[in-house]
Design a protein around this motif. Structure first.
Motif, PDB file in Angstrom:
ATOM      1  N   GLU A 116       0.644  -1.160   0.019  1.00 60.67           N
ATOM      2  CA  GLU A 116      -0.007   0.091   0.011  1.00 60.67           C
ATOM      3  C   GLU A 116       0.888   1.150  -0.099  1.00 60.67           C
ATOM      4  O   GLU A 116       1.797   1.323   0.686  1.00 60.67           O
ATOM      5  CB  GLU A 116      -0.906  -0.055   1.407  1.00 60.67           C
ATOM      6  CG  GLU A 116      -2.059  -1.098   1.125  1.00 60.67           C
ATOM      7  CD  GLU A 116      -2.930  -0.987   2.214  1.00 60.67           C
ATOM      8  OE1 GLU A 116      -2.623  -0.257   3.339  1.00 60.67           O
ATOM      9  OE2 GLU A 116      -3.899  -1.614   2.266  1.00 60.67           O
ATOM     10  N   VAL A 117       0.520   2.046  -1.040  1.00 58.81           N
ATOM     11  CA  VAL A 117       1.240   3.300  -1.043  1.00 58.81           C
ATOM     12  C   VAL A 117       0.177   4.543  -0.956  1.00 58.81           C
ATOM     13  O   VAL A 117      -0.667   4.831  -1.228  1.00 58.81           O
ATOM     14  CB  VAL A 117       1.767   3.554  -2.472  1.00 58.81           C
ATOM     15  CG1 VAL A 117       2.590   5.130  -2.446  1.00 58.81           C
ATOM     16  CG2 VAL A 117       2.790   2.640  -2.789  1.00 58.81           C
ATOM     17  N   LYS A 118       0.681   5.310   0.142  1.00 56.87           N
ATOM     18  CA  LYS A 118      -0.202   6.373   0.439  1.00 56.87           C
ATOM     19  C   LYS A 118       0.186   7.891  -0.257  1.00 56.87           C
ATOM     20  O   LYS A 118       0.638   8.677  -0.105  1.00 56.87           O
ATOM     21  CB  LYS A 118       0.269   6.931   2.189  1.00 56.87           C
ATOM     22  CG  LYS A 118      -0.207   5.848   3.072  1.00 56.87           C
ATOM     23  CD  LYS A 118       0.046   6.165   4.538  1.00 56.87           C
ATOM     24  CE  LYS A 118      -0.371   5.090   5.300  1.00 56.87           C
ATOM     25  NZ  LYS A 118      -0.106   5.581   6.969  1.00 56.87           N
ATOM     26  N   LEU A 119      -0.618   7.680  -1.535  1.00 55.19           N
ATOM     27  CA  LEU A 119      -0.393   8.407  -2.704  1.00 55.19           C
ATOM     28  C   LEU A 119      -0.720  10.041  -2.229  1.00 55.19           C
ATOM     29  O   LEU A 119      -0.143  10.838  -2.632  1.00 55.19           O
ATOM     30  CB  LEU A 119      -1.209   7.860  -3.849  1.00 55.19           C
ATOM     31  CG  LEU A 119      -0.997   8.842  -5.137  1.00 55.19           C
ATOM     32  CD1 LEU A 119       0.522   8.907  -5.397  1.00 55.19           C
ATOM     33  CD2 LEU A 119      -1.546   8.389  -6.402  1.00 55.19           C
ATOM     34  N   GLY A 120      -1.893   9.999  -1.735  1.00 55.14           N
ATOM     35  CA  GLY A 120      -2.648  11.311  -1.051  1.00 55.14           C
ATOM     36  C   GLY A 120      -1.665  12.046  -0.337  1.00 55.14           C
ATOM     37  O   GLY A 120      -1.384  13.141  -0.521  1.00 55.14           O
ATOM     38  N   VAL A 121      -1.048  11.315   0.726  1.00 53.79           N
ATOM     39  CA  VAL A 121       0.041  12.024   1.557  1.00 53.79           C
ATOM     40  C   VAL A 121       1.050  12.556   0.690  1.00 53.79           C
ATOM     41  O   VAL A 121       1.617  13.519   1.128  1.00 53.79           O
ATOM     42  CB  VAL A 121       0.249  11.177   2.698  1.00 53.79           C
ATOM     43  CG1 VAL A 121       1.143  11.630   3.588  1.00 53.79           C
ATOM     44  CG2 VAL A 121      -1.092  11.097   3.645  1.00 53.79           C
ATOM     45  N   PHE A 122       1.572  11.736   0.019  1.00 51.94           N
ATOM     46  CA  PHE A 122       2.919  11.854  -0.667  1.00 51.94           C
ATOM     47  C   PHE A 122       2.611  13.032  -1.649  1.00 51.94           C
ATOM     48  O   PHE A 122       3.517  13.964  -1.851  1.00 51.94           O
ATOM     49  CB  PHE A 122       3.374  10.658  -1.649  1.00 51.94           C
ATOM     50  CG  PHE A 122       4.391  11.167  -2.642  1.00 51.94           C
ATOM     51  CD1 PHE A 122       5.421  11.171  -2.300  1.00 51.94           C
ATOM     52  CD2 PHE A 122       3.926  11.321  -3.911  1.00 51.94           C
ATOM     53  CE1 PHE A 122       6.540  11.531  -3.267  1.00 51.94           C
ATOM     54  CE2 PHE A 122       4.774  11.570  -4.776  1.00 51.94           C
ATOM     55  CZ  PHE A 122       6.090  11.762  -4.624  1.00 51.94           C
ATOM     56  N   LEU A 123       1.438  13.114  -2.367  1.00 56.98           N
ATOM     57  CA  LEU A 123       1.356  14.359  -3.328  1.00 56.98           C
ATOM     58  C   LEU A 123       1.049  15.476  -2.393  1.00 56.98           C
ATOM     59  O   LEU A 123       1.514  16.566  -2.753  1.00 56.98           O
ATOM     60  CB  LEU A 123       0.110  14.070  -4.090  1.00 56.98           C
ATOM     61  CG  LEU A 123       0.282  12.900  -5.134  1.00 56.98           C
ATOM     62  CD1 LEU A 123      -1.067  12.626  -5.911  1.00 56.98           C
ATOM     63  CD2 LEU A 123       1.431  13.405  -6.350  1.00 56.98           C
ATOM     64  N   SER A 124       0.476  15.537  -1.387  1.00 57.61           N
ATOM     65  CA  SER A 124       0.119  16.644  -0.574  1.00 57.61           C
ATOM     66  C   SER A 124       1.415  17.175   0.125  1.00 57.61           C
ATOM     67  O   SER A 124       1.812  18.388  -0.183  1.00 57.61           O
ATOM     68  CB  SER A 124      -0.886  16.430   0.693  1.00 57.61           C
ATOM     69  OG  SER A 124      -1.126  17.481   1.322  1.00 57.61           O
ATOM     70  N   ASN A 125       2.251  16.352   0.534  1.00 53.95           N
ATOM     71  CA  ASN A 125       3.570  16.631   1.126  1.00 53.95           C
ATOM     72  C   ASN A 125       4.463  17.418  -0.045  1.00 53.95           C
ATOM     73  O   ASN A 125       5.084  18.237   0.335  1.00 53.95           O
ATOM     74  CB  ASN A 125       4.345  15.698   1.550  1.00 53.95           C
ATOM     75  CG  ASN A 125       3.580  15.230   3.133  1.00 53.95           C
ATOM     76  OD1 ASN A 125       2.685  16.171   3.548  1.00 53.95           O
ATOM     77  ND2 ASN A 125       3.889  14.331   3.560  1.00 53.95           N
TER      78      ASN A 125
END
Length: 51
Positions: free
Chosen positions: A16-25
């Protein structure tokens, strides 16, 4: 591209990759990204990376 911060991508191998958190950061820290990284993100369709 709009991705909710809570969005999680599930890969074929079960990872699982937390894409939303990555993009936001990444977006909030775009001033610290190298030109190459911004260009790569822009090529992927992230308009904010091209600015």
């Amino acid at each position: 591209m709009t991705v909710p911060r809570a969005h999680v991508e599930r890969l074929e191998d079960g990872t699982e990759v937390k894409l939303g958190v990555f993009l936001s950061n990444t977006k909030s820290r775009r001033g610290k990204l190298t030109a190459d990284k911004r260009a790569t993100l822009a090529a992927l369709g992230l308009e904010w990376a091209a600015a």
